[in-house]
Design an enzyme around this catalytic site. Sequence first.
Site, mmCIF file in Angstrom:
data_model
loop_
_atom_site.group_PDB
_atom_site.id
_atom_site.type_symbol
_atom_site.label_atom_id
_atom_site.label_comp_id
_atom_site.label_asym_id
_atom_site.label_seq_id
_atom_site.Cartn_x
_atom_site.Cartn_y
_atom_site.Cartn_z
ATOM 1 N N HIS A 99 73.720 42.108 -16.033
ATOM 2 C CA HIS A 99 74.607 40.825 -15.248
ATOM 3 C C HIS A 99 75.915 41.203 -15.257
ATOM 4 O O HIS A 99 76.368 41.613 -16.658
ATOM 5 C CB HIS A 99 73.989 39.534 -15.822
ATOM 6 C CG HIS A 99 74.804 38.570 -14.898
ATOM 7 N ND1 HIS A 99 76.154 37.981 -15.063
ATOM 8 C CD2 HIS A 99 74.189 37.690 -13.885
ATOM 9 C CE1 HIS A 99 76.171 37.055 -14.263
ATOM 10 N NE2 HIS A 99 75.115 36.721 -13.676
ATOM 11 N N GLU A 169 74.693 41.459 -6.460
ATOM 12 C CA GLU A 169 75.748 40.165 -6.692
ATOM 13 C C GLU A 169 77.146 40.805 -6.654
ATOM 14 O O GLU A 169 77.907 41.291 -7.422
ATOM 15 C CB GLU A 169 75.617 39.424 -8.147
ATOM 16 C CG GLU A 169 74.295 39.318 -8.448
ATOM 17 C CD GLU A 169 74.059 38.088 -9.575
ATOM 18 O OE1 GLU A 169 74.120 36.942 -9.117
ATOM 19 O OE2 GLU A 169 74.380 38.387 -10.505
#
Length: 258
Positions: A99, A169
């Site tokens: 992430h 993302e």
Amino acid sequence: MSKRILVVGNWKMNPATLEEARTIIRKVRHAATELSHTDVVMCPPFIFIAAGSHRTDSSSHTYLGAQSVSSHREEGSYTGEVGIHMLRDMEVQYVIAGHSEERARGLNDVEVSRRVAAIVHEGLTAIVCVGEHVRDEGGVYLDTLKEQIKNSLADVPVKSAKDVVIAYEPVWAIGAQQAMNPEQVYEMVLFVKKVFADLFGQDIAMKMKVLYGGAVNAENAADIIRIGKADGLLVGRESIRPEGFAELLKAVDTISDK
Ligand code: PGA
């Protein structure tokens, strides 16, 4: 056969108490009983994962995920780490790797790749996050993204590629007010699949899932799936607001052409 939609809730460092965590899990599981085409993964902080394990009802398509994992495959002297066997024992089936918030704290592609390898080696599904920080007119960001995908999957054998989900993302959309527009999402989903096909072959790329993440909410979720052709979503803020998340799930689940 159409693919099931995958919606992953990344709780990040929330909520503050076990009681709140239990409430979110219960409400999301309840909301998911209404869904027909959507699988839901909740990724609480490590300490709250056990609150969702060992359930007796299996009526809804909800799964447990973790936000991270150690790259050390065997138990040992690694203070502060949580291993893949521990997660599996807690009935975790999905693990996020790479992430951008962890990358911002120093996590690099080499370590991401080791974690992904540990996850798939254990038969769990890795949700590998990738995305550019900024966009430039010349399209250099596409090369950067391609390198990030390649390097983050460097230790994944072809036979395990089916257990990899890519979460695209764009870092500039995470925590932002506005998500990327669905037309751009579509371009990026195709791009990620093309890179995946170059790495692991066309067949696997056809079956893989590419999620979109970054400012997803109940209003924009359906278009990201319908127009953006994302196979699912990685949701941050909205995933810990059970009412909003339930609406989001419903909106996504009712898209008929998926
Ligand atoms: P957000 O976070 O939905 O709050 O923008 C997304 C993410 O970090 O995965």
